[in-house]
Design a protein around this motif. Structure first.
Motif, PDB file in Angstrom:
ATOM      1  N   ASN A  36       0.771  -1.358   0.278  1.00 32.16           N
ATOM      2  CA  ASN A  36      -0.228  -0.416   0.061  1.00 32.16           C
ATOM      3  C   ASN A  36       0.946   1.053  -0.393  1.00 32.16           C
ATOM      4  OD1 ASN A  36      -1.898   2.309   1.057  1.00 32.16           O
ATOM      5  ND2 ASN A  36      -2.844   1.072   2.516  1.00 32.16           N
ATOM      6  N   ILE A  37       1.163   1.981  -1.170  1.00 30.70           N
ATOM      7  CA  ILE A  37       2.377   2.822  -1.273  1.00 30.70           C
ATOM      8  C   ILE A  37       1.235   4.041  -0.322  1.00 30.70           C
ATOM      9  CG2 ILE A  37       2.636   2.441  -3.148  1.00 30.70           C
ATOM     10  CD1 ILE A  37       1.585   4.513  -4.848  1.00 30.70           C
ATOM     11  N   PHE A  38      -0.013   4.543   0.447  1.00 33.67           N
ATOM     12  CA  PHE A  38      -0.457   5.629   0.688  1.00 33.67           C
ATOM     13  C   PHE A  38      -0.092   5.285   2.265  1.00 33.67           C
ATOM     14  CE2 PHE A  38      -2.170   5.246  -3.397  1.00 33.67           C
ATOM     15  CZ  PHE A  38      -1.781   6.696  -3.890  1.00 33.67           C
ATOM     16  N   LEU A  39       0.586   4.141   2.608  1.00 38.03           N
ATOM     17  CA  LEU A  39       0.185   4.109   4.097  1.00 38.03           C
ATOM     18  C   LEU A  39       1.522   5.270   4.854  1.00 38.03           C
ATOM     19  CD1 LEU A  39       0.477  -0.008   4.810  1.00 38.03           C
ATOM     20  CD2 LEU A  39      -1.143   2.418   5.262  1.00 38.03           C
ATOM     21  N   GLU A  40       2.267   5.311   4.293  1.00 35.86           N
ATOM     22  CA  GLU A  40       3.743   5.829   4.773  1.00 35.86           C
ATOM     23  C   GLU A  40       3.681   7.891   4.273  1.00 35.86           C
ATOM     24  OE1 GLU A  40       5.529   5.192   7.255  1.00 35.86           O
ATOM     25  OE2 GLU A  40       4.219   3.211   6.900  1.00 35.86           O
ATOM     26  N   ALA A  41       2.484   7.976   3.925  1.00 41.51           N
ATOM     27  CA  ALA A  41       2.127   9.638   3.281  1.00 41.51           C
ATOM     28  C   ALA A  41       1.453  10.288   3.980  1.00 41.51           C
ATOM     29  CB  ALA A  41       1.773   9.128   1.869  1.00 41.51           C
ATOM     30  N   ASN A  42       1.181  10.162   4.894  1.00 39.69           N
ATOM     31  CA  ASN A  42       0.038  10.976   5.802  1.00 39.69           C
ATOM     32  C   ASN A  42      -1.320  11.031   4.830  1.00 39.69           C
ATOM     33  OD1 ASN A  42       1.863  11.093   8.202  1.00 39.69           O
ATOM     34  ND2 ASN A  42       2.758  12.842   6.555  1.00 39.69           N
ATOM     35  N   ALA A  43      -1.448   9.615   4.475  1.00 38.22           N
ATOM     36  CA  ALA A  43      -2.932   9.911   2.932  1.00 38.22           C
ATOM     37  C   ALA A  43      -3.884   8.431   4.214  1.00 38.22           C
ATOM     38  CB  ALA A  43      -2.005   9.232   1.901  1.00 38.22           C
ATOM     39  N   GLN A  44      -3.850   8.467   5.252  1.00 35.90           N
ATOM     40  CA  GLN A  44      -4.718   7.427   5.654  1.00 35.90           C
ATOM     41  C   GLN A  44      -4.009   6.687   5.057  1.00 35.90           C
ATOM     42  OE1 GLN A  44      -6.583  10.013   4.434  1.00 35.90           O
ATOM     43  NE2 GLN A  44      -5.672  11.654   6.877  1.00 35.90           N
ATOM     44  N   GLY A  45      -3.781   5.924   4.404  1.00 34.84           N
ATOM     45  CA  GLY A  45      -2.925   4.834   3.817  1.00 34.84           C
ATOM     46  C   GLY A  45      -4.558   4.480   3.025  1.00 34.84           C
ATOM     47  N   ASN A  46      -5.758   4.982   2.413  1.00 31.96           N
ATOM     48  CA  ASN A  46      -6.673   4.187   2.034  1.00 31.96           C
ATOM     49  C   ASN A  46      -5.872   4.298   0.372  1.00 31.96           C
ATOM     50  OD1 ASN A  46      -9.032   3.963   0.788  1.00 31.96           O
ATOM     51  ND2 ASN A  46     -10.345   5.204   2.034  1.00 31.96           N
ATOM     52  N   GLN A  47      -5.425   3.652  -0.029  1.00 30.34           N
ATOM     53  CA  GLN A  47      -5.037   3.090  -1.654  1.00 30.34           C
ATOM     54  C   GLN A  47      -5.766   3.151  -2.532  1.00 30.34           C
ATOM     55  OE1 GLN A  47      -1.638   1.058  -2.541  1.00 30.34           O
ATOM     56  NE2 GLN A  47      -2.733  -0.401  -2.501  1.00 30.34           N
ATOM     57  N   THR A  48      -7.256   2.654  -2.385  1.00 27.20           N
ATOM     58  CA  THR A  48      -8.719   2.544  -2.868  1.00 27.20           C
ATOM     59  C   THR A  48      -8.876   4.159  -3.375  1.00 27.20           C
ATOM     60  OG1 THR A  48      -9.521   0.494  -2.294  1.00 27.20           O
ATOM     61  CG2 THR A  48     -11.147   2.065  -3.298  1.00 27.20           C
ATOM     62  N   TYR A  49      -8.885   4.889  -1.920  1.00 26.60           N
ATOM     63  CA  TYR A  49      -9.395   6.881  -2.265  1.00 26.60           C
ATOM     64  C   TYR A  49      -8.393   7.647  -3.261  1.00 26.60           C
ATOM     65  CZ  TYR A  49     -10.027  11.606  -1.092  1.00 26.60           C
ATOM     66  OH  TYR A  49     -10.650  12.319  -0.957  1.00 26.60           O
ATOM     67  N   TYR A  50      -7.027   7.319  -3.255  1.00 25.86           N
ATOM     68  CA  TYR A  50      -6.000   7.756  -3.912  1.00 25.86           C
ATOM     69  C   TYR A  50      -6.227   7.448  -5.428  1.00 25.86           C
ATOM     70  CZ  TYR A  50      -4.900  10.195  -0.564  1.00 25.86           C
ATOM     71  OH  TYR A  50      -5.190  11.099   0.981  1.00 25.86           O
ATOM     72  N   PHE A  51      -6.753   5.899  -5.287  1.00 24.25           N
ATOM     73  CA  PHE A  51      -6.501   5.241  -6.961  1.00 24.25           C
ATOM     74  C   PHE A  51      -7.801   5.295  -7.683  1.00 24.25           C
ATOM     75  CE2 PHE A  51      -8.469   1.265  -9.497  1.00 24.25           C
ATOM     76  CZ  PHE A  51      -7.321   1.128 -10.374  1.00 24.25           C
ATOM     77  N   ASN A  52      -8.962   5.947  -7.077  1.00 24.46           N
ATOM     78  CA  ASN A  52      -9.951   6.296  -7.612  1.00 24.46           C
ATOM     79  C   ASN A  52     -10.045   7.850  -7.718  1.00 24.46           C
ATOM     80  OD1 ASN A  52     -11.653   3.611  -7.377  1.00 24.46           O
ATOM     81  ND2 ASN A  52     -12.287   4.819  -5.440  1.00 24.46           N
ATOM     82  N   ILE A  53      -9.418   8.656  -7.430  1.00 24.37           N
ATOM     83  CA  ILE A  53      -8.933   9.566  -7.845  1.00 24.37           C
ATOM     84  C   ILE A  53      -7.614   9.734  -9.002  1.00 24.37           C
ATOM     85  CG2 ILE A  53      -7.344  12.101  -7.213  1.00 24.37           C
ATOM     86  CD1 ILE A  53      -8.572  11.565  -4.223  1.00 24.37           C
TER      87      ILE A  53
END
Length: 132
Positions: free
Chosen positions: A55-72
């Motif tokens: 999950n490339i969003f775990l360490e980016a202060n992005a709440q770890g929601n990969q689905t959310y950023y994938f959808n964007i």
């Protein structure tokens, strides 16, 4: 997958074989997470599935929601995304057995470069409200 193919991949990449999948660590740094791109290839009866366990969003202060950023990314990036999908937070694609493993891996590399560039170049993390 054939032993010949695995042998060839081992010469080019870091390949580890496990009972359920083969894991390839590619020399590609994902800026969003600061990690190398890791792909897993899992055989199916009619082909294989490639997915990224990270999950490339775990360490980016992005709440770890990969689905959310994938959808964007899917909504706002106008490039072709190779029909790569996300399910239960894992980015993946199913391939038929006659599909070249090399071109399938190439798709994932290209996809992750586009995803990473989109997130970084558009400052998506921290500015999510601009993409809703």
């Amino acid at each position: 997958m054939t032993k010949k193919l695995i042998k060839r991949l081992k010469k080019e990449f870091s390949v580890q074989e496990y009972k359920r999948y083969t894991q390839i660590t590619l020399p590609l740094v994902i800026n969003t997470s600061g990690t190398l791109l890791v792909l897993r290839i899992k055989e199916r009866e009619d082909g294989y599935t490639i997915y990224c366990p990270t999950n490339i969003f775990l360490e980016a202060n992005a709440q770890g929601n990969q689905t959310y950023y994938f959808n964007i990314f899917e909504k706002y990036d106008k490039n072709y995304h190779y029909d790569i999908k996300i399910k239960k937070g894992k980015i993946y694609k199913d391939y038929p057995e006659d599909r070249s493993i090399i071109t399938a891996i190439d798709e994932f590399v290209r996809f992750y470069i586009m995803l990473d560039d989109f997130i970084i170049n558009n400052s998506v993390i921290g500015s999510e409200n601009k993409f809703e």
